[in-house]
Design an enzyme around this catalytic site. Structure first.
Site, PDB file in Angstrom:
ATOM      1  N   ARG A 167      13.987   1.377  -0.118  1.00  0.00           N
ATOM      2  CA  ARG A 167      14.632   1.626   1.168  1.00  0.00           C
ATOM      3  C   ARG A 167      14.352   0.426   2.053  1.00  0.00           C
ATOM      4  O   ARG A 167      13.559  -0.448   1.710  1.00  0.00           O
ATOM      5  CB  ARG A 167      14.067   2.898   1.813  1.00  0.00           C
ATOM      6  N   SER A 205      10.839  12.249   0.758  1.00  0.00           N
ATOM      7  CA  SER A 205      10.452  13.635   0.482  1.00  0.00           C
ATOM      8  C   SER A 205       9.572  14.185   1.593  1.00  0.00           C
ATOM      9  O   SER A 205       9.695  15.356   1.974  1.00  0.00           O
ATOM     10  CB  SER A 205       9.717  13.722  -0.861  1.00  0.00           C
ATOM     11  N   LYS A 215      -1.826  12.686  -2.877  1.00  0.00           N
ATOM     12  CA  LYS A 215      -1.346  13.475  -1.743  1.00  0.00           C
ATOM     13  C   LYS A 215      -1.119  14.925  -2.177  1.00  0.00           C
ATOM     14  O   LYS A 215      -0.902  15.209  -3.348  1.00  0.00           O
ATOM     15  CB  LYS A 215      -0.058  12.873  -1.182  1.00  0.00           C
TER      16      LYS A 215
END
Length: 161
Positions: A90, A128, A41
């Site tokens: 998460r 992020s 990315k």
């Protein structure tokens, strides 16, 4: 000495990452935060900038060091002598990805133990990518990142406008 790595892109490091790193530093004698230098990315910050931001964010953790890496995570773990690879989890979507990652770690490096730490409740939503989007749109991010990161993000976003 029990050594663990905590690998990631950290573009940028968030308080969620810092929370996982702080807790991991209490579980292992040495924690090496590996900043992945060649993600697929696009990153907002260069590898050198990300390493420096992470170093500043963890400066008060005496048993933590920060290094960039370009290899497979398991090869980086072997290079630094790590017995464990720390991952943050998460809610929801992370589980399946991290489960697959843990199985691949065990396949490629049976000597390395994947260790998943649940993100603290107040950081379950934080990523992020989401953080950068909020910063670009002028949203308040100061309580989501270390101070040094908030400053760097604001400078970078201002420069891109």
């Amino acid at each position: 000495m029990t050594i663990a790595i905590y690998p990631g892109t950290f573009d940028p490091i968030t308080n969620g990452h810092l929370d996982v790193a702080t807790r991991a530093s209490k579980l292992f004698e040495k924690l090496v935060i590996g900043v992945y230098a060649t993600p697929t990315k696009d990153t907002m910050f260069t590898t050198e900038e990300r390493v420096e931001l992470v170093k500043q964010a963890v400066a008060e953790l005496p048993n933590v060091e920060v290094q960039p890496f370009k290899s497979l995570t398991v090869d980086f773990a072997r290079k630094v002598g790590a017995q464990a690879i720390v991952r943050g989890l998460r809610a929801g979507a992370d589980f399946e990805w991290e489960f697959e990652m843990a199985l691949m770690i065990k396949k490629l490096a049976p000597e390395c133990e994947p260790v998943c730490l649940m993100a603290s409740l107040k950081y379950q939503f934080l990523s992020s990518s989401l953080l950068k989007e909020v910063a670009k749109l002028g949203g308040h991010i100061d309580d989501l990142v270390p101070d040094v990161v908030a400053i760097a993000l604001k400078k970078r976003v201002h420069r891109e406008v």
